[in-house]
Motif scaffolding. Structure first.
Motif, short mmCIF file in Angstrom:
data_model
loop_
_atom_site.label_atom_id
_atom_site.label_comp_id
_atom_site.label_asym_id
_atom_site.label_seq_id
_atom_site.Cartn_x
_atom_site.Cartn_y
_atom_site.Cartn_z
N GLY A 242 -30.68 -54.37 7.24
CA GLY A 242 -30.06 -55.26 6.50
C GLY A 242 -30.17 -55.25 5.15
O GLY A 242 -28.79 -55.30 4.66
N ASP A 243 -30.92 -55.08 4.56
CA ASP A 243 -31.10 -54.75 3.01
C ASP A 243 -30.06 -53.69 2.80
O ASP A 243 -29.36 -53.73 1.49
N ALA A 244 -30.21 -52.55 3.51
CA ALA A 244 -29.39 -51.32 3.26
C ALA A 244 -27.79 -51.84 3.14
O ALA A 244 -27.08 -51.28 2.49
N TYR A 245 -27.60 -52.69 4.43
CA TYR A 245 -26.13 -52.95 4.46
C TYR A 245 -25.69 -53.89 3.52
O TYR A 245 -24.51 -53.64 2.74
N VAL A 246 -26.40 -54.71 2.81
CA VAL A 246 -26.10 -55.60 1.77
C VAL A 246 -25.86 -54.75 0.68
O VAL A 246 -25.02 -54.91 -0.17
N SER A 247 -26.90 -53.72 0.31
CA SER A 247 -26.80 -52.99 -0.91
C SER A 247 -25.24 -52.15 -0.73
O SER A 247 -24.38 -52.26 -1.88
N ALA A 248 -25.03 -51.48 0.32
CA ALA A 248 -23.63 -50.74 0.35
C ALA A 248 -22.39 -51.72 0.14
O ALA A 248 -21.42 -51.32 -0.40
N PHE A 249 -22.51 -52.81 0.65
CA PHE A 249 -21.66 -53.95 0.75
C PHE A 249 -21.47 -54.22 -0.85
O PHE A 249 -20.36 -54.23 -1.38
N LEU A 250 -22.26 -54.64 -1.55
CA LEU A 250 -22.16 -54.98 -2.92
C LEU A 250 -21.69 -53.90 -3.68
O LEU A 250 -20.84 -53.99 -4.31
N THR A 251 -22.11 -52.69 -3.57
CA THR A 251 -21.76 -51.46 -4.21
C THR A 251 -20.45 -51.28 -4.39
O THR A 251 -19.58 -51.05 -5.15
N THR A 252 -19.84 -51.30 -2.81
CA THR A 252 -18.45 -51.27 -2.52
C THR A 252 -17.48 -52.09 -3.31
O THR A 252 -16.40 -51.84 -3.77
N TRP A 253 -17.99 -53.46 -2.93
CA TRP A 253 -17.25 -54.56 -3.13
C TRP A 253 -17.13 -54.52 -5.00
O TRP A 253 -15.90 -54.99 -5.39
N LEU A 254 -18.10 -54.37 -5.62
CA LEU A 254 -18.51 -54.46 -7.13
C LEU A 254 -17.45 -53.06 -7.67
O LEU A 254 -16.97 -53.28 -8.64
#
Length: 294
Positions: A242-254
């Motif tokens: 789940g933390d990996a999901y959040v990290s990639a989501f934030l990186t892509t969105w930012l």
């Protein structure tokens, strides 16, 4: 602003015990594989995951003056990542995570720190002012950072984990975040409606493990994002997915991409994390993510 993502709260030590199955058999002794420990927990996972993806990251947290806290300080110094910490006599958070052959886990969490803990707000204030985005973990002390974060010129996210939609503890975090992540494991009907009605969230991501995730964007129809299977990388351990999901989501969105693209990147990163034993031992890099996305 020289920090892309600053995380408040959520580092500790995970002890991983690989067991023959879950639930455990009713026996007095169960033989297991070698027991190992890792620096883990949710805030650290987001810091390290975003770092692996090329972002400038840092962490503020409360740890102990103990071997576990010393291990964390040493690791952050070695990585060259900013770590602002306060010492508390209760010690560094820990968990014992039992992992079955299929990668499913049962986490025995030792949060240690007392309810109502408050720390000097300078623990986070300087770094919040440097950050494009702040991710606030649901540590009790971190709720006192929310007014400072909301007053800053940044976007905000949080991960509510296994919130049921009713527990009052999580509500301050849910109301303060522009992006809310939550597990579907205990989530009740109307919880996501409540987040949108009561807070400032523009998007909510409900993570459902092997069933993928569900993306809710304010005033739009929800979208199901399918789980990803990475050939040659079977699921061995779901710790930190789940933390990996959040990290990639934030990186892509930012990076200016859409919520949909961010969720798809999150699915890939979560699947990748499941392919290595332990917590945060092999998080996806920007190059690996790009190869798997296209």
């Amino acid at each position: 602003m020289d920090l892309d993502v600053f995380v408040i709260g959520g580092v500790g030590i995970d002890t991983i015990v690989r067991v023959p199955g879950l639930p455990l058999p009713p026996e007095e002794t169960v033989h297991v594989q070698p027991v190992r420990s890792y620096i883990g927990h949710t805030g650290h996972g987001v810091v390290l995951g975003c770092h692996q993806l090329g972002l400038a990251t840092g962490l503020a947290d409360v740890i102990g003056d103990d071997p576990e806290g010393a291990r964390i300080r040493s690791a952050y110094a070695e990585l060259g990542l900013p770590l602002a910490f306060a010492i508390h006599p209760s010690g560094t958070r820990r968990s014992v995570n039992l992992v079955g052959p299929d990668g499913r886990r049962l986490s025995l969490y030792d949060g240690r720190q007392p309810w109502g803990l408050r720390v000097d707000p300078n623990l986070w204030r300087g770094n919040v002012a440097r950050a494009r985005h702040v991710h606030v973990s649901i540590m009790d002390f971190a709720r006192w950072a929310l007014p400072d974060v909301l007053a800053a010129n940044c976007t905000v996210s949080t991960d509510l984990h296994d919130w049921d939609g009713e527990n009052e503890y999580h509500r301050d975090f849910a109301q303060a975040a522009d992006l809310v992540f939550v597990s579907t494991s205990a989530l009740r009907d109307k919880a996501i409606d409540w987040i949108f009605a009561s807070g400032r969230a523009q998007a909510v991501v409900a993570m459902a493990g092997s069933e993928g995730s569900y993306l809710y964007v304010r005033d739009e129809e929800p979208v199901h994002v399918r789980a990803v299977h990475i050939p040659g990388r079977p699921v061995v351990d779901t710790n930190g997915a789940g933390d990996a999901y959040v990290s990639a989501f934030l990186t892509t969105w930012l990076d200016g991409r859409s919520y949909q693209e961010a969720a798809e990147a999150g699915s890939i990163a979560g699947a990748w994390a499941c392919g290595s034993p332990g917590t945060h031992t092999d998080l996806i890099t920007a190059e690996q993510l790009m190869l798997l996305r296209f």
